[in-house]
Design a protein around this motif. Sequence first.
Motif, mmCIF file in Angstrom:
data_model
loop_
_atom_site.group_PDB
_atom_site.id
_atom_site.type_symbol
_atom_site.label_atom_id
_atom_site.label_comp_id
_atom_site.label_asym_id
_atom_site.label_seq_id
_atom_site.Cartn_x
_atom_site.Cartn_y
_atom_site.Cartn_z
ATOM 1 N N MET A 46 -50.484 8.253 132.966
ATOM 2 C CA MET A 46 -50.661 7.887 131.562
ATOM 3 C C MET A 46 -51.438 6.578 131.406
ATOM 4 N N ILE A 47 -51.210 5.627 132.294
ATOM 5 C CA ILE A 47 -51.944 4.354 132.240
ATOM 6 C C ILE A 47 -53.422 4.601 132.518
ATOM 7 N N GLU A 48 -53.709 5.423 133.514
ATOM 8 C CA GLU A 48 -55.107 5.730 133.840
ATOM 9 C C GLU A 48 -55.793 6.445 132.672
ATOM 10 N N LEU A 49 -55.092 7.368 132.029
ATOM 11 C CA LEU A 49 -55.671 8.050 130.867
ATOM 12 C C LEU A 49 -55.876 7.074 129.713
ATOM 13 N N ALA A 50 -54.977 6.129 129.556
ATOM 14 C CA ALA A 50 -55.117 5.126 128.487
ATOM 15 C C ALA A 50 -56.309 4.214 128.748
ATOM 16 N N LYS A 51 -56.528 3.857 129.993
ATOM 17 C CA LYS A 51 -57.670 2.994 130.337
ATOM 18 C C LYS A 51 -58.998 3.668 129.999
ATOM 19 N N LYS A 52 -59.038 4.987 130.082
ATOM 20 C CA LYS A 52 -60.265 5.746 129.832
ATOM 21 C C LYS A 52 -60.235 6.462 128.484
ATOM 22 N N LEU A 66 -47.604 14.965 125.279
ATOM 23 C CA LEU A 66 -48.111 13.618 125.553
ATOM 24 C C LEU A 66 -49.552 13.632 126.054
ATOM 25 N N VAL A 67 -49.943 14.716 126.720
ATOM 26 C CA VAL A 67 -51.325 14.864 127.180
ATOM 27 C C VAL A 67 -51.845 16.240 126.785
ATOM 28 N N LYS A 68 -53.168 16.354 126.750
ATOM 29 C CA LYS A 68 -53.832 17.638 126.507
ATOM 30 C C LYS A 68 -54.707 17.930 127.705
ATOM 31 N N SER A 69 -54.774 19.204 128.063
ATOM 32 C CA SER A 69 -55.667 19.602 129.147
ATOM 33 C C SER A 69 -56.946 20.173 128.552
ATOM 34 N N TYR A 84 -57.796 15.763 131.777
ATOM 35 C CA TYR A 84 -56.715 15.462 130.850
ATOM 36 C C TYR A 84 -57.075 14.275 129.969
ATOM 37 N N VAL A 85 -56.543 14.300 128.756
ATOM 38 C CA VAL A 85 -56.686 13.207 127.805
ATOM 39 C C VAL A 85 -55.315 12.969 127.170
ATOM 40 N N LEU A 86 -55.117 11.778 126.653
ATOM 41 C CA LEU A 86 -53.888 11.508 125.919
ATOM 42 C C LEU A 86 -53.891 12.322 124.637
ATOM 43 N N ALA A 87 -52.744 12.823 124.252
ATOM 44 C CA ALA A 87 -52.629 13.625 123.035
ATOM 45 C C ALA A 87 -52.532 12.738 121.794
#
Length: 140
Positions: A14-20, A54-57, A65-68
């Motif tokens: 989740m942190i990695e997805l938030a950074k991007k 919490l995430v979408k594929s 994946y991206v944060l939802a």
Amino acid sequence: MKISTKGRYGLTIMIELAKKHGEGPISLKSIAQANELSEHYLEQLVAPLRNAGLVKSIRGAYGGYVLANEPSKITAGDIIRVLEGPITLVEGIEDEEPAKRELWIRIRDAIKTVLDNTTVEDLANHSGDVNESDAYMFYI
């Protein structure tokens, strides 16, 4: 309560997805490589995060994946509850004497407060600098 690798690595995803966030889908392979983790294990963890919304594929050659939701709207508590279950410190708390029961409830509530007030955005933006007052210096 002990946070297992499920919770720790789930936070990493989740942190990695938030950074991007906002840059498009991120592959689990890139997250695994950047953090020296098993891609296969991350695949097992992302499924419950997706099921919880919490995430979408994103499918396809450039998928991932991206944060939802916005990183500021997702808390560490959301992630830990999905991957680890309810936040409990002691089983059978109702059988404890009142003084001890009160202690366990206060500790549990303090943990919940920290987890529920720490967003993925906070974690992604954390610089890693340690405040000098938090560091220990030992002299021999």
